[in-house]
Motif scaffolding. Structure first.
Motif, PDB file in Angstrom:
ATOM      1  N   ARG A 193      -0.607  -4.489  -9.563  1.00  0.00           N
ATOM      2  CA  ARG A 193       0.578  -4.261 -10.397  1.00  0.00           C
ATOM      3  C   ARG A 193       0.535  -2.868 -11.015  1.00  0.00           C
ATOM      4  O   ARG A 193       1.557  -2.161 -11.056  1.00  0.00           O
ATOM      5  CB  ARG A 193       0.666  -5.328 -11.498  1.00  0.00           C
ATOM      6  N   THR A 194      -0.638  -2.451 -11.482  1.00  0.00           N
ATOM      7  CA  THR A 194      -0.770  -1.108 -12.053  1.00  0.00           C
ATOM      8  C   THR A 194      -0.487  -0.050 -11.001  1.00  0.00           C
ATOM      9  O   THR A 194       0.233   0.924 -11.253  1.00  0.00           O
ATOM     10  CB  THR A 194      -2.178  -0.922 -12.633  1.00  0.00           C
ATOM     11  N   ALA A 195      -1.048  -0.217  -9.798  1.00  0.00           N
ATOM     12  CA  ALA A 195      -0.806   0.750  -8.728  1.00  0.00           C
ATOM     13  C   ALA A 195       0.668   0.817  -8.364  1.00  0.00           C
ATOM     14  O   ALA A 195       1.211   1.907  -8.116  1.00  0.00           O
ATOM     15  CB  ALA A 195      -1.644   0.384  -7.506  1.00  0.00           C
ATOM     16  N   ALA A 196       1.332  -0.349  -8.350  1.00  0.00           N
ATOM     17  CA  ALA A 196       2.749  -0.379  -7.972  1.00  0.00           C
ATOM     18  C   ALA A 196       3.619   0.409  -8.947  1.00  0.00           C
ATOM     19  O   ALA A 196       4.655   0.963  -8.556  1.00  0.00           O
ATOM     20  CB  ALA A 196       3.226  -1.826  -7.886  1.00  0.00           C
ATOM     21  N   MET A 197       3.222   0.472 -10.228  1.00  0.00           N
ATOM     22  CA  MET A 197       3.983   1.277 -11.189  1.00  0.00           C
ATOM     23  C   MET A 197       4.008   2.749 -10.788  1.00  0.00           C
ATOM     24  O   MET A 197       4.925   3.486 -11.163  1.00  0.00           O
ATOM     25  CB  MET A 197       3.377   1.143 -12.590  1.00  0.00           C
ATOM     26  N   ALA A 198       2.973   3.167 -10.034  1.00  0.00           N
ATOM     27  CA  ALA A 198       2.915   4.556  -9.570  1.00  0.00           C
ATOM     28  C   ALA A 198       3.417   4.688  -8.140  1.00  0.00           C
ATOM     29  O   ALA A 198       3.256   5.751  -7.517  1.00  0.00           O
ATOM     30  CB  ALA A 198       1.476   5.066  -9.659  1.00  0.00           C
ATOM     31  N   GLY A 199       4.007   3.622  -7.596  1.00  0.00           N
ATOM     32  CA  GLY A 199       4.523   3.657  -6.232  1.00  0.00           C
ATOM     33  C   GLY A 199       3.432   3.577  -5.187  1.00  0.00           C
ATOM     34  O   GLY A 199       3.640   3.996  -4.040  1.00  0.00           O
ATOM     35  N   LEU A 200       2.278   3.007  -5.542  1.00  0.00           N
ATOM     36  CA  LEU A 200       1.143   2.906  -4.635  1.00  0.00           C
ATOM     37  C   LEU A 200       0.841   1.440  -4.345  1.00  0.00           C
ATOM     38  O   LEU A 200       1.120   0.568  -5.162  1.00  0.00           O
ATOM     39  CB  LEU A 200      -0.096   3.571  -5.246  1.00  0.00           C
ATOM     40  N   THR A 201       0.275   1.179  -3.187  1.00  0.00           N
ATOM     41  CA  THR A 201      -0.073  -0.190  -2.817  1.00  0.00           C
ATOM     42  C   THR A 201      -1.579  -0.390  -2.936  1.00  0.00           C
ATOM     43  O   THR A 201      -2.368   0.539  -2.764  1.00  0.00           O
ATOM     44  CB  THR A 201       0.372  -0.512  -1.384  1.00  0.00           C
ATOM     45  N   LEU A 202      -1.958  -1.626  -3.224  1.00  0.00           N
ATOM     46  CA  LEU A 202      -3.363  -1.981  -3.370  1.00  0.00           C
ATOM     47  C   LEU A 202      -3.501  -3.461  -3.007  1.00  0.00           C
ATOM     48  O   LEU A 202      -2.829  -4.301  -3.611  1.00  0.00           O
ATOM     49  CB  LEU A 202      -3.818  -1.732  -4.813  1.00  0.00           C
ATOM     50  N   PRO A 203      -4.346  -3.817  -2.027  1.00  0.00           N
ATOM     51  CA  PRO A 203      -4.417  -5.207  -1.545  1.00  0.00           C
ATOM     52  C   PRO A 203      -5.301  -6.090  -2.422  1.00  0.00           C
ATOM     53  O   PRO A 203      -6.301  -6.661  -1.971  1.00  0.00           O
ATOM     54  CB  PRO A 203      -4.999  -5.046  -0.141  1.00  0.00           C
ATOM     55  N   ILE A 204      -4.924  -6.227  -3.677  1.00  0.00           N
ATOM     56  CA  ILE A 204      -5.730  -6.984  -4.637  1.00  0.00           C
ATOM     57  C   ILE A 204      -4.869  -8.056  -5.273  1.00  0.00           C
ATOM     58  O   ILE A 204      -3.716  -7.803  -5.639  1.00  0.00           O
ATOM     59  CB  ILE A 204      -6.322  -6.045  -5.707  1.00  0.00           C
ATOM     60  N   GLU A 205      -5.435  -9.252  -5.407  1.00  0.00           N
ATOM     61  CA  GLU A 205      -4.715 -10.344  -6.044  1.00  0.00           C
ATOM     62  C   GLU A 205      -5.683 -11.245  -6.794  1.00  0.00           C
ATOM     63  O   GLU A 205      -6.869 -11.311  -6.453  1.00  0.00           O
ATOM     64  CB  GLU A 205      -3.940 -11.154  -5.000  1.00  0.00           C
ATOM     65  N   MET A 227      -9.569 -10.087  -6.110  1.00  0.00           N
ATOM     66  CA  MET A 227      -9.939 -10.165  -4.700  1.00  0.00           C
ATOM     67  C   MET A 227      -9.282  -9.050  -3.894  1.00  0.00           C
ATOM     68  O   MET A 227      -8.051  -8.915  -3.858  1.00  0.00           O
ATOM     69  CB  MET A 227      -9.519 -11.523  -4.130  1.00  0.00           C
ATOM     70  N   ASN A 228     -10.117  -8.256  -3.254  1.00  0.00           N
ATOM     71  CA  ASN A 228      -9.634  -7.270  -2.297  1.00  0.00           C
ATOM     72  C   ASN A 228      -9.455  -7.993  -0.960  1.00  0.00           C
ATOM     73  O   ASN A 228     -10.438  -8.300  -0.274  1.00  0.00           O
ATOM     74  CB  ASN A 228     -10.627  -6.114  -2.165  1.00  0.00           C
ATOM     75  N   THR A 229      -8.228  -8.291  -0.598  1.00  0.00           N
ATOM     76  CA  THR A 229      -7.967  -9.075   0.604  1.00  0.00           C
ATOM     77  C   THR A 229      -8.194  -8.270   1.875  1.00  0.00           C
ATOM     78  O   THR A 229      -8.203  -8.839   2.974  1.00  0.00           O
ATOM     79  CB  THR A 229      -6.529  -9.623   0.591  1.00  0.00           C
ATOM     80  N   ARG A 285      -9.876   4.364   3.517  1.00  0.00           N
ATOM     81  CA  ARG A 285     -10.225   3.341   4.501  1.00  0.00           C
ATOM     82  C   ARG A 285      -9.113   2.309   4.636  1.00  0.00           C
ATOM     83  O   ARG A 285      -8.940   1.697   5.708  1.00  0.00           O
ATOM     84  CB  ARG A 285     -11.548   2.677   4.141  1.00  0.00           C
ATOM     85  N   LEU A 286      -8.350   2.094   3.559  1.00  0.00           N
ATOM     86  CA  LEU A 286      -7.218   1.178   3.633  1.00  0.00           C
ATOM     87  C   LEU A 286      -6.121   1.769   4.503  1.00  0.00           C
ATOM     88  O   LEU A 286      -5.490   1.066   5.292  1.00  0.00           O
ATOM     89  CB  LEU A 286      -6.660   0.894   2.233  1.00  0.00           C
ATOM     90  N   MET A 287      -5.900   3.059   4.363  1.00  0.00           N
ATOM     91  CA  MET A 287      -4.833   3.737   5.103  1.00  0.00           C
ATOM     92  C   MET A 287      -5.140   3.791   6.597  1.00  0.00           C
ATOM     93  O   MET A 287      -4.227   3.756   7.433  1.00  0.00           O
ATOM     94  CB  MET A 287      -4.641   5.151   4.550  1.00  0.00           C
ATOM     95  N   HIS A 288      -6.432   3.879   6.939  1.00  0.00           N
ATOM     96  CA  HIS A 288      -6.830   4.054   8.341  1.00  0.00           C
ATOM     97  C   HIS A 288      -7.451   2.798   8.934  1.00  0.00           C
ATOM     98  O   HIS A 288      -8.022   2.860  10.029  1.00  0.00           O
ATOM     99  CB  HIS A 288      -7.799   5.231   8.451  1.00  0.00           C
ATOM    100  N   ASN A 289      -7.321   1.667   8.208  1.00  0.00           N
ATOM    101  CA  ASN A 289      -7.800   0.367   8.710  1.00  0.00           C
ATOM    102  C   ASN A 289      -9.267   0.427   9.113  1.00  0.00           C
ATOM    103  O   ASN A 289      -9.659   0.039  10.217  1.00  0.00           O
ATOM    104  CB  ASN A 289      -6.936  -0.113   9.882  1.00  0.00           C
TER     105      ASN A 289
END
Length: 403
Positions: free
Chosen positions: A226-238, A330-332, A390-394
């Protein structure tokens, strides 16, 4: 001890840290302890009691039984830090001397597939200096007669600097000393982040103030996405719910119980005084709402008690003394930390996604973040493997030892 304020003293800070749990506190303290850093730091925490924070609901244990060398070395620094806490805090006599209660982690393999994983992990752990031992069922039974091992093919344990430590005290003193050294702690909430192109400009508080910042650290635990999304960024955490119980056995075990990871996924460890702490999650493990801390009414009877009573027959007769629900961040993507700057928005820094091993990694992670902010690079332990790219490049980090 200085208390958190509700309004910022300034409208511009060199570093703003969103989140005052264990990662925010570690980063703030290491910045305050960094001789080459002389900037102004603000920590913003929505609930400074940390009542529902992952930091508060932790098992407060540390292990070196990971499957990657970097994770092993991170835990080794934690052990060093805990054992030298007072010295690292300037010899402050108010700071207690701490030790790790090294009952170890006992991984139990019920099939050759997981046994091979334990063997491969031990090779990595030994190369990094860990004291992991592999045990046959007979060796497990000889060392810990209370286990049922008829369905076990191999065990793995390390009783050197692996077990319980008082993480709450470490967190308290990080915060206390950081405040005494000039870090400002604010009970408030960030509701918006202003980004212009590749630069974070400011954060907006729930109370209305707009705070300019040089560097922004996302230390907001399960709310990291949610914090990352405020800056227009994605993060695979829930947020993922994790259930805990403290039980008292009618017949306490005759020796300390390692943190035992049963093949069922249930884990149980020594708690002291004839009590034990048990942890588990549901077989179906969806994302949870940020404010959902309700217990599962069936999981104890259907899954948890049968598992521990089978593995340790003395636990047929136990009484629940306390129970609670906490959240993993959790980093999915790969169940490992995301650490350091965003590759494009360089003053947005991640210290997120620890997937259940955050508290035990907090000394190295806070130190690394302070080094990056101060020097633009890691100075001690190279944490770049955890970078966002590493997230960007899988390119996932394949950590096989996740509880």
């Amino acid at each position: 001890m200085s208390q958190a304020t509700q309004s910022p003293a300034h409208l511009k800070y060199d570093v703003v840290i969103i989140g005052g749990g264990i990662m925010g506190a570690s980063t703030a303290w290491f910045l305050a302890d960094e001789p080459d850093f002389n900037g102004r730091v603000l920590v913003i925490e929505r609930d400074t009691t940390l009542e529902f924070a992952s930091t508060t609901h932790t098992n407060s244990c540390v292990r070196q039984q990971f499957s990657t060398e970097l994770n092993v070395r991170i835990s080794q620094f934690t052990a060093e830090f805990v054992h030298s806490l007072r010295d690292r805090m300037g010899g402050d006599e108010r700071v207690p001397e701490l030790r790790i209660q090294s009952f170890g982690y006992m991984y139990l393999a019920a099939d050759e597939g997981f046994a091979d994983t334990l063997r491969a992990n031990q090779t990595i752990q030994h190369a990094a200096g860990a004291a992991t031992q592999l045990l046959t069922p007979d060796q497990i039974k000889a060392a810990y007669p209370f286990y049922t091992v008829d369905d076990i093919v191999l065990g793995s344990i390390n009783t050197v600097n692996e077990g319980y430590f008082d993480g709450s005290t470490v967190n308290t003193w990080w915060r206390r000393q950081a405040i005494e050294r000039g870090v400002e702690w604010l009970q408030n909430e960030v509701v918006a982040i202003t980004r212009t192109g590749d630069q974070i400009e400011s954060v907006t508080l729930a109370s209305g103030e707009v705070i300019a910042c040089g560097q922004l650290v996302n230390a907001s635990g399960p709310r990291g996405a949610r914090t990352a999304a405020m800056a227009g960024l994605t993060l695979p955490i829930e947020p993922r719910k994790r259930y805990s119980w403290v039980i008292k056995a009618d017949q306490p075990l005759d020796r300390p119980l390692p943190l035992t990871i049963d093949p069922s996924g249930v884990h149980v460890r020594e708690n002291g005084g004839g009590t034990y702490q048990v942890g588990a999650h549901s077989d179906i493990d969806p994302a949870a709402d940020f404010d959902d801390f309700a217990m599962d009414p069936d999981i104890w009877m259907d899954k948890v008690w049968p598992a521990i009573a089978h593995r340790i027959p003395a636990f047929e007769a136990v009484r629940i003394q306390a129970e609670w629900t906490g959240h993993y961040a959790m980093n999915t993507f790969d169940h490992n930390a995301v650490h350091g700057p965003h590759p494009e928005v360089r003053n947005f820094l991640f210290i997120n996604g620890f997937s259940g091993h955050g508290l035990q990694q907090s000394p190295a992670m806070g130190r690394g973040m302070a080094e990056w902010i101060t020097h633009g690079a890691y100075q001690t332990l190279d944490l770049s493997e955890f970078g966002y790219d590493r997230l960007m490049h899988n390119r996932p980090i394949h950590e096989r030892a996740v509880i």
